[in-house]
Design a protein around this motif. Structure first.
Motif, PDB file in Angstrom:
ATOM      1  N   GLY A   1       2.773  -1.517  -8.681  1.00 10.72           N
ATOM      2  CA  GLY A   1       2.953  -2.594  -7.714  1.00 10.72           C
ATOM      3  C   GLY A   1       2.237  -2.436  -6.398  1.00 10.72           C
ATOM      4  O   GLY A   1       2.286  -3.344  -5.558  1.00 10.72           O
ATOM      5  N   PHE A   2       1.576  -1.327  -6.180  1.00 13.27           N
ATOM      6  CA  PHE A   2       0.832  -1.140  -4.937  1.00 13.27           C
ATOM      7  C   PHE A   2      -0.579  -1.718  -5.081  1.00 13.27           C
ATOM      8  O   PHE A   2      -1.263  -1.459  -6.067  1.00 13.27           O
ATOM      9  N   ASP A   3      -0.997  -2.501  -4.097  1.00 10.81           N
ATOM     10  CA  ASP A   3      -2.348  -3.057  -4.112  1.00 10.81           C
ATOM     11  C   ASP A   3      -3.397  -2.007  -3.777  1.00 10.81           C
ATOM     12  O   ASP A   3      -4.553  -2.124  -4.191  1.00 10.81           O
ATOM     13  N   TYR A   4      -2.977  -1.000  -3.020  1.00 11.51           N
ATOM     14  CA  TYR A   4      -3.921   0.016  -2.554  1.00 11.51           C
ATOM     15  C   TYR A   4      -3.221   1.355  -2.485  1.00 11.51           C
ATOM     16  O   TYR A   4      -2.048   1.454  -2.119  1.00 11.51           O
ATOM     17  N   TYR A   5      -3.965   2.407  -2.858  1.00  9.80           N
ATOM     18  CA  TYR A   5      -3.467   3.775  -2.693  1.00  9.80           C
ATOM     19  C   TYR A   5      -4.568   4.673  -2.170  1.00  9.80           C
ATOM     20  O   TYR A   5      -5.712   4.621  -2.628  1.00  9.80           O
ATOM     21  N   PHE A   6      -4.221   5.502  -1.218  1.00 15.51           N
ATOM     22  CA  PHE A   6      -5.094   6.594  -0.773  1.00 15.51           C
ATOM     23  C   PHE A   6      -4.202   7.754  -0.384  1.00 15.51           C
ATOM     24  O   PHE A   6      -3.211   7.580   0.349  1.00 15.51           O
ATOM     25  N   GLY A   7      -4.573   8.954  -0.856  1.00 15.60           N
ATOM     26  CA  GLY A   7      -3.777  10.082  -0.419  1.00 15.60           C
ATOM     27  C   GLY A   7      -3.988  11.357  -1.187  1.00 15.60           C
ATOM     28  O   GLY A   7      -4.962  11.525  -1.933  1.00 15.60           O
ATOM     29  N   VAL A   8      -3.047  12.259  -0.983  1.00 19.68           N
ATOM     30  CA  VAL A   8      -3.027  13.568  -1.625  1.00 19.68           C
ATOM     31  C   VAL A   8      -2.296  13.403  -2.955  1.00 19.68           C
ATOM     32  O   VAL A   8      -1.131  12.999  -2.975  1.00 19.68           O
TER      33      VAL A   8
ATOM     34  N   ALA B   1       0.835  -1.200   0.000  1.00 15.55           N
ATOM     35  CA  ALA B   1       0.000   0.000   0.000  1.00 15.55           C
ATOM     36  C   ALA B   1       0.866   1.245   0.000  1.00 15.55           C
ATOM     37  O   ALA B   1       1.942   1.272   0.610  1.00 15.55           O
ATOM     38  N   ALA B   2       0.389   2.255  -0.691  1.00 13.32           N
ATOM     39  CA  ALA B   2       0.966   3.600  -0.636  1.00 13.32           C
ATOM     40  C   ALA B   2      -0.115   4.514  -0.091  1.00 13.32           C
ATOM     41  O   ALA B   2      -1.204   4.599  -0.663  1.00 13.32           O
ATOM     42  N   ILE B   3       0.172   5.163   1.011  1.00 13.77           N
ATOM     43  CA  ILE B   3      -0.792   6.071   1.635  1.00 13.77           C
ATOM     44  C   ILE B   3      -0.105   7.401   1.871  1.00 13.77           C
ATOM     45  O   ILE B   3       0.985   7.464   2.437  1.00 13.77           O
ATOM     46  N   GLY B   4      -0.753   8.478   1.397  1.00 12.75           N
ATOM     47  CA  GLY B   4      -0.201   9.810   1.618  1.00 12.75           C
ATOM     48  C   GLY B   4       0.088  10.552   0.330  1.00 12.75           C
ATOM     49  O   GLY B   4      -0.565  10.365  -0.702  1.00 12.75           O
ATOM     50  N   LYS B   5       1.073  11.393   0.400  1.00 10.98           N
ATOM     51  CA  LYS B   5       1.444  12.233  -0.733  1.00 10.98           C
ATOM     52  C   LYS B   5       2.068  11.380  -1.843  1.00 10.98           C
ATOM     53  O   LYS B   5       3.027  10.651  -1.620  1.00 10.98           O
ATOM     54  N   TRP B   6       1.538  11.493  -3.065  1.00 11.33           N
ATOM     55  CA  TRP B   6       2.047  10.739  -4.202  1.00 11.33           C
ATOM     56  C   TRP B   6       3.073  11.550  -4.978  1.00 11.33           C
ATOM     57  O   TRP B   6       4.238  11.240  -5.023  1.00 11.33           O
ATOM     58  N   HIS B   7       2.628  12.606  -5.642  1.00  9.56           N
ATOM     59  CA  HIS B   7       3.490  13.593  -6.295  1.00  9.56           C
ATOM     60  C   HIS B   7       4.371  13.022  -7.405  1.00  9.56           C
ATOM     61  O   HIS B   7       5.469  13.504  -7.653  1.00  9.56           O
TER      62      HIS B   7
ATOM     63  N   LYS C   1      -5.323   6.256 -14.323  1.00  4.52           N
ATOM     64  CA  LYS C   1      -4.606   5.022 -14.588  1.00  4.52           C
ATOM     65  C   LYS C   1      -3.754   5.196 -15.838  1.00  4.52           C
ATOM     66  O   LYS C   1      -4.248   5.713 -16.837  1.00  4.52           O
ATOM     67  N   PRO C   2      -2.473   4.818 -15.780  1.00  8.63           N
ATOM     68  CA  PRO C   2      -1.756   4.174 -14.690  1.00  8.63           C
ATOM     69  C   PRO C   2      -1.401   5.136 -13.561  1.00  8.63           C
ATOM     70  O   PRO C   2      -1.321   6.341 -13.747  1.00  8.63           O
ATOM     71  N   GLY C   3      -1.167   4.531 -12.406  1.00 11.48           N
ATOM     72  CA  GLY C   3      -0.796   5.263 -11.205  1.00 11.48           C
ATOM     73  C   GLY C   3      -0.127   4.310 -10.236  1.00 11.48           C
ATOM     74  O   GLY C   3       0.519   3.341 -10.662  1.00 11.48           O
ATOM     75  N   PRO C   4      -0.262   4.525  -8.946  1.00 11.32           N
ATOM     76  CA  PRO C   4       0.401   3.661  -7.957  1.00 11.32           C
ATOM     77  C   PRO C   4       0.087   2.177  -8.122  1.00 11.32           C
ATOM     78  O   PRO C   4       0.964   1.332  -7.935  1.00 11.32           O
ATOM     79  N   LEU C   5      -1.151   1.844  -8.482  1.00 11.53           N
ATOM     80  CA  LEU C   5      -1.521   0.432  -8.580  1.00 11.53           C
ATOM     81  C   LEU C   5      -0.786  -0.262  -9.725  1.00 11.53           C
ATOM     82  O   LEU C   5      -0.471  -1.458  -9.630  1.00 11.53           O
ATOM     83  N   GLU C   6      -0.492   0.456 -10.785  1.00 15.31           N
ATOM     84  CA  GLU C   6       0.233  -0.137 -11.918  1.00 15.31           C
ATOM     85  C   GLU C   6       1.735  -0.219 -11.638  1.00 15.31           C
ATOM     86  O   GLU C   6       2.491  -0.788 -12.426  1.00 15.31           O
TER      87      GLU C   6
END
Length: 507
Positions: A147-154, A118-124, A140-145
């Motif tokens: 390798g992260f199963d889940y992303y939530f954040g700014v 998971a990636a949680i927080g600031k992406w940037h 898409k694509p983003g964090p999930l593409e």
């Protein structure tokens, strides 16, 4: 020899696969080398971070590969210097994903070993590959593409629009009848250090979910809840806080609690976030089997809040020269603490040279992932340094990117070469300006450097800079003219590293 090291061929040698510990990387935004008690701060109180240091290992010569937020995050996630793709500046509202989804990432490494990620927080780091970024579409694509199963954040950062949350592939709360619209005013809570509020608006429901003073709490809650759900498999959490990036907007209970103004108050909220992560691990019985790494994306910044803190006596980067965006040490020497009970020696400290680009190869060694020669080419396995099992230094050099490409720097052993005059960061000349920095800030900060006098670079200053960073860690004396052979060697090696990438990309 240095080129081999800089290309990161010290991959997973000498490391044995561990028993799949959980891993949490807390990547703090703009936290300087001197911003915590463990690293010498006296105007702020950071008991949770200090306890982490006492229970683990502190690095005193750790660096971010860039003194700028987006490039630094690129390095951490890809194991590659951002200079190799000419990434020097932060990305903003209309920027697309800067990471190639085909390349290896730290999340892909962990996922390959069966970890939940998971990636949680600031992406940037951008979203989509579209020519024009459309926030109303699937992001898409983003964090999930990667390798992260889940992303939530700014999605970008807390000082630039859109002031919304993104979860996985979508803006949270966005409705088709009220899309986000470029060039429309964002109806959000406004703080003096927010910018481009007229860059994108609409999406009232999505904007309404974003409360500046609740962002730290929201991200903490998401991280805590995600950790609590991980029971059947090892997990990897990349928690990127918006603390302590401006605007400094802690929850009300932290306001006025420090001796460093709003800057210090935001640090206090950060310390609370760390304490909540530590408490959750304890409550869930996960502490003993979790490698927890605490670090920052770059040095502290002399923005308006930073200037107020400085006036009160708080030096965000300690006595290091310069600030965020600079090639000087204050721009990229960062706090780095690692705790793994029973594995990492408590109350230990090391001057081992380390870069945040090394985290990918370190994770690969931890889980037994065999990196290919063309993967994470600038990343080193620092696991032996964490465990204090290495017999000799692991890396002896690195490439450092400031915000101005002309000032790109290279470290080799005790030598630090900066390829132009000045810090290569912000250079506004007046106290109170957001981009205040560089030589003009010296009369305000009291910093010293042999090239600078009365807030200006001397007419006879050398064209570039060389420092013995061991004898002169605060970079007071530029010895460029005294060591032409070292200058020539480092300049050539820096050019060779960057040229090698250009040649590789043409293949």
């Amino acid at each position: 020899m240095l080129i081999v090291i800089l290309l990161g061929y010290f991959k997973t040698q000498g490391a044995e696969k561990a028993d799949n510990p959980n891993v949490i990387i807390i990547n703090v935004d703009d936290l300087g080398y001197g911003d915590t008690g463990a690293y010498g701060a006296t105007h702020v109180k950071t008991p949770a971070i200090d306890m982490l240091a006492s229970e683990g290992r502190m690095f005193t010569d750790a660096h971010s590969a860039s003194a700028v937020c987006s490039p630094s995050r690129f390095a951490l996630i890809t194991g590659q210097y951002p200079a190799r793709i000419d990434l020097y500046e932060p990305i903003f509202l209309k920027s697309t994903l800067v990471i190639d989804t085909a390349q290896i990432t730290i999340a892909k490494v962990m996922k390959s070993a069966g970890y939940k990620t998971a990636a949680i927080g600031k992406w940037h780091l951008g979203f989509t590959n579209d020519s024009v970024m459309d926030w109303n579409k699937e992001l898409k694509p983003g964090p999930l593409e990667l390798g992260f199963d889940y992303y939530f954040g700014v999605p970008i950062l807390n000082s630039h629009p859109p002031f919304v949350y993104v979860e996985n592939h979508h803006v949270v709360g966005l409705t088709p009848d009220d899309p986000l619209v470029y060039g429309k005013h964002a109806e959000t809570c406004w703080f003096p250090e927010k910018f481009e509020l007229d860059a994108i608006g609409g999406g009232r429901a999505a904007h309404a979910l974003y409360d500046d003073r609740a962002v730290g709490t929201t991200l903490k809650e998401k991280a805590v809840n995600w950790i609590k759900k991980q029971k059947d498999k090892p997990f990897f959490l990349y928690l990127a806080t918006t603390n302590i990036h401006h605007p400094f907007t802690p929850a009300p209970r932290f306001m006025g609690t420090s001796d460093a103004g709003r800057y210090g108050d935001f640090i206090h909220e950060l310390d609370w976030i760390v304490s909540e992560i530590e408490k959750t691990l304890d409550e869930e019985g996960l502490t003993e089997n979790t490698l927890l790494i605490f670090t920052s994306d770059n040095g502290g910044m002399l923005n308006q809040g930073g200037q107020d803190a400085w006036k009160k006596g708080h030096k965000m980067n300690g006595d290091l020269l310069g600030f965020k965006f600079d090639a000087w040490e204050g721009g990229h020497r960062i706090p780095f603490i690692a705790r793994w009970p029973g594995k990492i020696q408590p109350e230990s400290k090391t001057d081992e040279l380390l870069c945040n680009v090394d985290l990918l190869a370190t994770m690969a060694a931890l889980v037994g992932y065999p990196l290919k020669d063309d993967e994470a080419i600038d990343s080193y396995n620092m696991l032996p340094a964490l465990l204090n099992t290495n017999k000799k230094p692991i890396r002896d050099g690195m490439v450092i990117s400031p915000s101005q490409k002309k000032n790109i720097a290279i470290r080799k052993g005790k030598w630090m070469y900066i390829s132009a005059q000045g810090g290569g960061g912000f250079e506004a000349s007046n106290v109170g300006e957001h981009m205040f920095g560089g030589p003009a800030a010296f009369p305000f900060t009291g910093e010293e450097n042999s090239d600078i006098q009365n807030g200006s670079i001397k007419p006879d200053a050398p064209p570039a800079q060389l420092y013995d960073i061991i004898a002169d860690p605060y970079e007071k004396e530029n010895i460029y003219n005294e060591h032409p052979e070292i200058v020539r060697e480092l300049k050539e090696q820096l050019e060779e590293v960057l040229a090698s990438e250009k040649a590789r990309r043409k293949q």
